[in-house]
Design a protein around this motif. Structure first.
Motif, PDB file in Angstrom:
ATOM      1  N   VAL A   1       0.860  -1.190   0.000  1.00 36.17           N
ATOM      2  CA  VAL A   1       0.000   0.000   0.000  1.00 36.17           C
ATOM      3  C   VAL A   1       0.897   1.242   0.000  1.00 36.17           C
ATOM      4  O   VAL A   1       1.803   1.365   0.825  1.00 36.17           O
ATOM      5  CB  VAL A   1      -0.938   0.031   1.226  1.00 36.17           C
ATOM      6  CG1 VAL A   1      -1.738   1.330   1.263  1.00 36.17           C
ATOM      7  CG2 VAL A   1      -1.877  -1.167   1.203  1.00 36.17           C
ATOM      8  N   LEU A   2       0.637   2.114  -0.950  1.00 36.47           N
ATOM      9  CA  LEU A   2       1.433   3.332  -1.106  1.00 36.47           C
ATOM     10  C   LEU A   2       1.395   4.167   0.180  1.00 36.47           C
ATOM     11  O   LEU A   2       0.346   4.313   0.799  1.00 36.47           O
ATOM     12  CB  LEU A   2       0.830   4.134  -2.264  1.00 36.47           C
ATOM     13  CG  LEU A   2       1.589   5.351  -2.794  1.00 36.47           C
ATOM     14  CD1 LEU A   2       2.868   4.919  -3.479  1.00 36.47           C
ATOM     15  CD2 LEU A   2       0.690   6.107  -3.775  1.00 36.47           C
ATOM     16  N   ASP A   3       2.550   4.719   0.570  1.00 40.25           N
ATOM     17  CA  ASP A   3       2.622   5.562   1.763  1.00 40.25           C
ATOM     18  C   ASP A   3       3.269   6.902   1.389  1.00 40.25           C
ATOM     19  O   ASP A   3       4.479   7.088   1.551  1.00 40.25           O
ATOM     20  CB  ASP A   3       3.430   4.856   2.858  1.00 40.25           C
ATOM     21  CG  ASP A   3       3.387   5.617   4.175  1.00 40.25           C
ATOM     22  OD1 ASP A   3       2.958   6.788   4.176  1.00 40.25           O
ATOM     23  OD2 ASP A   3       3.796   5.040   5.194  1.00 40.25           O
TER      24      ASP A   3
ATOM     25  N   ARG B   1     -11.732  -2.498  15.918  1.00 41.43           N
ATOM     26  CA  ARG B   1     -12.927  -1.667  15.792  1.00 41.43           C
ATOM     27  C   ARG B   1     -12.640  -0.215  15.460  1.00 41.43           C
ATOM     28  O   ARG B   1     -13.517   0.494  14.963  1.00 41.43           O
ATOM     29  CB  ARG B   1     -13.763  -1.747  17.064  1.00 41.43           C
ATOM     30  CG  ARG B   1     -14.336  -3.153  17.222  1.00 41.43           C
ATOM     31  CD  ARG B   1     -15.448  -3.240  18.199  1.00 41.43           C
ATOM     32  NE  ARG B   1     -16.493  -2.247  18.009  1.00 41.43           N
ATOM     33  CZ  ARG B   1     -17.391  -1.941  18.935  1.00 41.43           C
ATOM     34  NH1 ARG B   1     -17.355  -2.535  20.103  1.00 41.43           N
ATOM     35  NH2 ARG B   1     -18.314  -1.032  18.705  1.00 41.43           N
ATOM     36  N   LEU B   2     -11.421   0.252  15.726  1.00 41.91           N
ATOM     37  CA  LEU B   2     -11.157   1.671  15.466  1.00 41.91           C
ATOM     38  C   LEU B   2      -9.735   1.972  14.991  1.00 41.91           C
ATOM     39  O   LEU B   2      -9.552   2.668  13.988  1.00 41.91           O
ATOM     40  CB  LEU B   2     -11.439   2.500  16.737  1.00 41.91           C
ATOM     41  CG  LEU B   2     -11.130   3.995  16.616  1.00 41.91           C
ATOM     42  CD1 LEU B   2     -12.035   4.670  15.591  1.00 41.91           C
ATOM     43  CD2 LEU B   2     -11.265   4.702  17.968  1.00 41.91           C
ATOM     44  N   LEU B   3      -8.734   1.452  15.704  1.00 37.84           N
ATOM     45  CA  LEU B   3      -7.376   1.967  15.486  1.00 37.84           C
ATOM     46  C   LEU B   3      -6.820   1.615  14.113  1.00 37.84           C
ATOM     47  O   LEU B   3      -6.029   2.358  13.546  1.00 37.84           O
ATOM     48  CB  LEU B   3      -6.443   1.448  16.589  1.00 37.84           C
ATOM     49  CG  LEU B   3      -6.849   1.812  18.019  1.00 37.84           C
ATOM     50  CD1 LEU B   3      -5.873   1.216  19.026  1.00 37.84           C
ATOM     51  CD2 LEU B   3      -6.927   3.333  18.188  1.00 37.84           C
ATOM     52  N   ALA B   4      -7.242   0.458  13.581  1.00 33.79           N
ATOM     53  CA  ALA B   4      -6.740   0.035  12.267  1.00 33.79           C
ATOM     54  C   ALA B   4      -7.909  -0.104  11.304  1.00 33.79           C
ATOM     55  O   ALA B   4      -9.038  -0.378  11.709  1.00 33.79           O
ATOM     56  CB  ALA B   4      -6.014  -1.301  12.385  1.00 33.79           C
ATOM     57  N   ASN B   5      -7.632   0.110  10.044  1.00 30.65           N
ATOM     58  CA  ASN B   5      -8.624  -0.159   8.992  1.00 30.65           C
ATOM     59  C   ASN B   5      -8.131  -1.378   8.209  1.00 30.65           C
ATOM     60  O   ASN B   5      -7.096  -1.307   7.556  1.00 30.65           O
ATOM     61  CB  ASN B   5      -8.758   1.060   8.075  1.00 30.65           C
ATOM     62  CG  ASN B   5      -9.820   0.850   7.003  1.00 30.65           C
ATOM     63  OD1 ASN B   5      -9.937  -0.236   6.443  1.00 30.65           O
ATOM     64  ND2 ASN B   5     -10.586   1.885   6.717  1.00 30.65           N
TER      65      ASN B   5
ATOM     66  N   THR C   1      -8.706  -2.732   5.548  1.00 29.17           N
ATOM     67  CA  THR C   1      -8.479  -2.629   4.100  1.00 29.17           C
ATOM     68  C   THR C   1      -7.015  -2.290   3.792  1.00 29.17           C
ATOM     69  O   THR C   1      -6.457  -2.758   2.817  1.00 29.17           O
ATOM     70  CB  THR C   1      -9.402  -1.547   3.495  1.00 29.17           C
ATOM     71  OG1 THR C   1     -10.759  -1.907   3.761  1.00 29.17           O
ATOM     72  CG2 THR C   1      -9.197  -1.425   1.988  1.00 29.17           C
ATOM     73  N   ILE C   2      -6.408  -1.474   4.651  1.00 28.99           N
ATOM     74  CA  ILE C   2      -5.046  -1.026   4.343  1.00 28.99           C
ATOM     75  C   ILE C   2      -4.035  -1.333   5.450  1.00 28.99           C
ATOM     76  O   ILE C   2      -2.838  -1.183   5.237  1.00 28.99           O
ATOM     77  CB  ILE C   2      -5.007   0.498   4.049  1.00 28.99           C
ATOM     78  CG1 ILE C   2      -5.727   1.299   5.148  1.00 28.99           C
ATOM     79  CG2 ILE C   2      -5.576   0.803   2.677  1.00 28.99           C
ATOM     80  CD1 ILE C   2      -5.558   2.814   4.999  1.00 28.99           C
TER      81      ILE C   2
END
Lengths: 228, 83
Positions: B16-18, B66-70, B72-73
């Motif tokens: 994933v591009l950063d 639930r919040l800190l990470a998504n 998808t990425i």
């Protein structure tokens, strides 16, 4: 004014809520701004998740707003067929909340970009695009730092094959190219449909391309999705 | 109950591009540093009370889910230390 009342959900940091209200009013669509803590009015016949910087974009753009209680109500309304449109920050909220797939994250340029872009209408058989022809090119502005659409290759393929990509960045002639991709979005995706085609999110701002006094009016058709 | 600090590190998934990390790498190179790559990550240090380190780890993992990470990425990992 029609009988339709669209709720524009205002979070702390929303800043396109009044633009959306003005644009919808111009189209004869009754709309009111609703503070997120007050919940959705029972008579809501549409929901706008407006642009802005809810919760200061802390953590990730849209992450906090997506987990606020009103989003449970928005999800329920969406499941009941109430049209829901997320614009810019509202699109980020839509993806973070699971209303739509994928995520809008940091632009390839790592910069905030505010500029007009061309969009190719991928489908004309949805409430949001019925005013256009399939393949039509419309000009609408973007204003975002986190608009790059990211999703796994497998999910993107599924989205595309199920016709849930609604808009792609393109050039003036409608060619979808890297040069016409303002933010590095995968496959130039600018807007997608959710599980229901009455739910859509997009990073460009149709409400800023609706009032004739402030420029182009190509965005009107998208907002007319609430008029049906 | 024991006092723990759970450290949640959230990273972009491989591939994933950063753009922020890229910009930082360029800035370091402009300062004359020689580096092959640079990755950025978010680190959250969560103080909590739990019956065991496993429970502390599980609760911090839920917070990430639930919040800190998504998902998808992002990938994340959790480390737990007694405080």
């Amino acid at each position: 004014m029609g009988t339709v009342t669209v709720s524009i959900v205002r979070f702390g940091g929303s800043n396109c809520d009044r633009d959306a209200e003005a644009a919808l009013s111009h189209l004869g669509i009754d709309a009111e701004i609703v503070w997120h803590e007050d919940g959705l009015p029972a008579e809501t016949t549409g929901v706008v998740l407006p642009g802005g910087f809810s919760y200061g974009d802390y953590l990730r753009a849209g992450a906090m707003a997506a987990r606020s209680p009103i989003l449970d109500e928005v999800r329920e309304a969406a499941a009941d067929g109430v049209p829901v449109l997320g614009v810019c920050n509202g699109a980020q909220v839509g993806c973070e909340s699971g209303l739509t797939e994928g995520v809008f994250t940091t632009n390839r340029s790592a910069r905030f970009q505010c500029e007009p872009v061309y969009l190719r209408v991928e489908r004309a058989d949805t409430p949001w695009t019925a005013a256009y022809e399939e393949g039509e090119v419309i000009e609408v502005p973007i204003a975002h730092g986190e608009g790059r659409y990211e999703i796994t290759d497998e999910r993107l393929e599924e989205l595309e094959s199920s016709g849930r990509v609604l808009f792609r960045y393109c050039d003036a002639d409608g060619e979808v190219s890297e040069a016409a991709n303002p933010n590095g979005s995968k496959h130039n995706v600018a807007g997608v449909l959710g599980e229901y085609e009455t739910v859509a999110v997009l990073m460009p701002h149709p409400e800023r391309a609706t009032l004739p006094d402030v420029g182009g009016t190509d965005g009107q058709g998208i907002l007319r999705g609430f008029a049906d | 109950m024991t006092a723990y600090t759970a450290t949640v590190t959230v990273r972009l998934k491989h591939g994933v591009l950063d753009p922020e990390a890229e910009t930082t790498r360029h800035a370091l190179e402009r300062l004359g540093f020689d580096l092959a790559a640079l990755r950025s990550a978010d680190r959250f240090e969560i103080d909590l009370e739990a019956d065991s380190s496993d429970e502390a780890r599980e609760r911090a993992g839920e917070m990430a889910d639930r919040l800190l990470a998504n998902p998808t990425i992002h990938d994340y990992d959790v480390e737990v230390d007694e405080r």
